[in-house]
Design an enzyme around this catalytic site. Structure first.
Site, PDB file in Angstrom:
ATOM      1  N   SER A 115      31.551  24.704  19.059  1.00 55.48           N
ATOM      2  CA  SER A 115      30.091  24.676  19.205  1.00 55.48           C
ATOM      3  C   SER A 115      29.430  23.650  18.269  1.00 55.48           C
ATOM      4  O   SER A 115      29.602  23.721  17.040  1.00 55.48           O
ATOM      5  CB  SER A 115      29.548  26.083  18.912  1.00 55.48           C
ATOM      6  OG  SER A 115      28.235  26.014  18.422  1.00 55.48           O
TER       7      SER A 115
HETATM    8  N1  GSH Z   1      19.220  25.996  19.133  1.00 50.42           N
HETATM    9  C1  GSH Z   1      20.394  26.782  18.814  1.00 50.42           C
HETATM   10  C2  GSH Z   1      21.387  26.653  19.951  1.00 50.42           C
HETATM   11  C3  GSH Z   1      22.518  27.660  19.804  1.00 50.42           C
HETATM   12  C4  GSH Z   1      23.376  27.724  21.063  1.00 50.42           C
HETATM   13  O1  GSH Z   1      22.944  27.432  22.192  1.00 50.42           O
HETATM   14  N2  GSH Z   1      24.641  28.135  20.881  1.00 50.42           N
HETATM   15  C5  GSH Z   1      25.526  28.269  21.999  1.00 50.42           C
HETATM   16  C6  GSH Z   1      26.885  27.732  21.617  1.00 50.42           C
HETATM   17  S1  GSH Z   1      26.837  26.006  21.318  1.00 50.42           S
HETATM   18  C7  GSH Z   1      25.664  29.742  22.322  1.00 50.42           C
HETATM   19  O2  GSH Z   1      25.828  30.554  21.432  1.00 50.42           O
HETATM   20  N3  GSH Z   1      25.602  30.118  23.610  1.00 50.42           N
HETATM   21  C8  GSH Z   1      25.785  31.454  24.039  1.00 50.42           C
HETATM   22  C9  GSH Z   1      24.697  31.992  24.888  1.00 50.42           C
HETATM   23  O3  GSH Z   1      23.680  31.285  25.105  1.00 50.42           O
HETATM   24  O4  GSH Z   1      24.845  33.121  25.362  1.00 50.42           O
HETATM   25  C10 GSH Z   1      20.989  26.329  17.477  1.00 50.42           C
HETATM   26  O5  GSH Z   1      20.827  25.148  17.128  1.00 50.42           O
HETATM   27  O6  GSH Z   1      21.583  27.138  16.774  1.00 50.42           O
END
Ligand code: GSH
Length: 218
Positions: free
Chosen positions: A12
């Site tokens: 990630s």
């Molecule tokens: N704006 C957030 C984005 C976080 C994000 O989208 N993380 C993804 C992994 S890269 C996630 O956890 N996705 C799981 C979901 O949306 O259920 C940050 O910068 O922390």
């Protein structure tokens, strides 16, 4: 034992920017790996910690925080001492870092994610317009870095950590990156950080794995 626990998925991008910040600060963190393939981020246990089910998420005692840019600011605030060049106290220097973090969240990272990273999984071909947006974003970074070592000057900041994880998808862009010499020199500088490889390699391995799974040549 480390004070901070970080729920993460190694590939990630925002998790990697948080991990690089901790490394730069010399703060040990306990990594709690969530297996996204098995949807562990949607488990009742993790939903109780973070109802938005996203990583990175940190736990510091009875305090829970998510959103990578907020976490990076928190880590520097907590462990960076009186004034730390990673996120300087000087109002105008800090404002420049904030401007880049906002630009990253609203424009740069989104362009890298939607046009370069997600298509590896979805196999959608990015539109010409999307590709132009990415070219424009690289161009902007290149201009910003003319005569600079890091995005805001001589010192590395959390804006560099935030943006390099999106920039790292450059190898998926079907164009000649030599048009962005200052940006590529910065990227090389970032790759030379002693912790860069340890934190970031799993992203590149993951992309290769996805490409193989979807039958795309590497
Ligand atoms: N704006 C957030 C984005 C976080 C994000 O989208 N993380 C993804 C992994 S890269 C996630 O956890 N996705 C799981 C979901 O949306 O259920 C940050 O910068 O922390």
């Amino acid at each position: 034992m480390a004070d901070i626990q970080l729920y993460h998925f190694p590939a990630s991008p925002p998790c990697r920017s948080v991990r690089m910040t901790a490394k730069a600060l010399g703060v040990p963190i306990e990594l709690k790996h969530l297996d996204f393939m098995n949807k562990e981020h949607l488990s009742p246990e993790f939903l109780q910690i973070n109802p938005d089910h996203i990583v990175p998420t940190i736990i510091d005692g009875d305090f829970t925080l998510w959103e990578s840019r907020a976490i990076m600011r928190y880590l520097v605030g907590k462990y960076g001492g009186e004034d730390n060049s990673l996120y300087p106290r000087d109002l105008q220097k800090r404002a420049e870092v904030d401007r880049l973090l906002d630009y990253d969240l609203g424009v740069f990272y989104r362009a890298m994610l939607e046009t370069l990273m997600l298509p590896v999984r979805t196999r959608n071909t990015p539109t010409k317009e999307q590709q132009e947006q990415v070219a424009k974003a690289f161009d902007r970074i290149d201009t910003l870095l003319k005569d600079k070592k890091f995005l805001t000057g001589d010192n590395i900041t959390i804006a560099d950590f935030a943006m390099v994880v999106g920039f790292g998808a450059e190898f998926l862009f079907q164009r000649d990156m030599s048009s962005y010499p200052s940006a590529m020199a910065w990227y090389k500088r970032m790759q030379e950080l002693p912790y860069y490889q340890e934190v970031n390699q799993q992203f590149f391995d993951y992309v290769e794995k996805l490409k193989k799974l979807s039958g795309q040549a590497s």
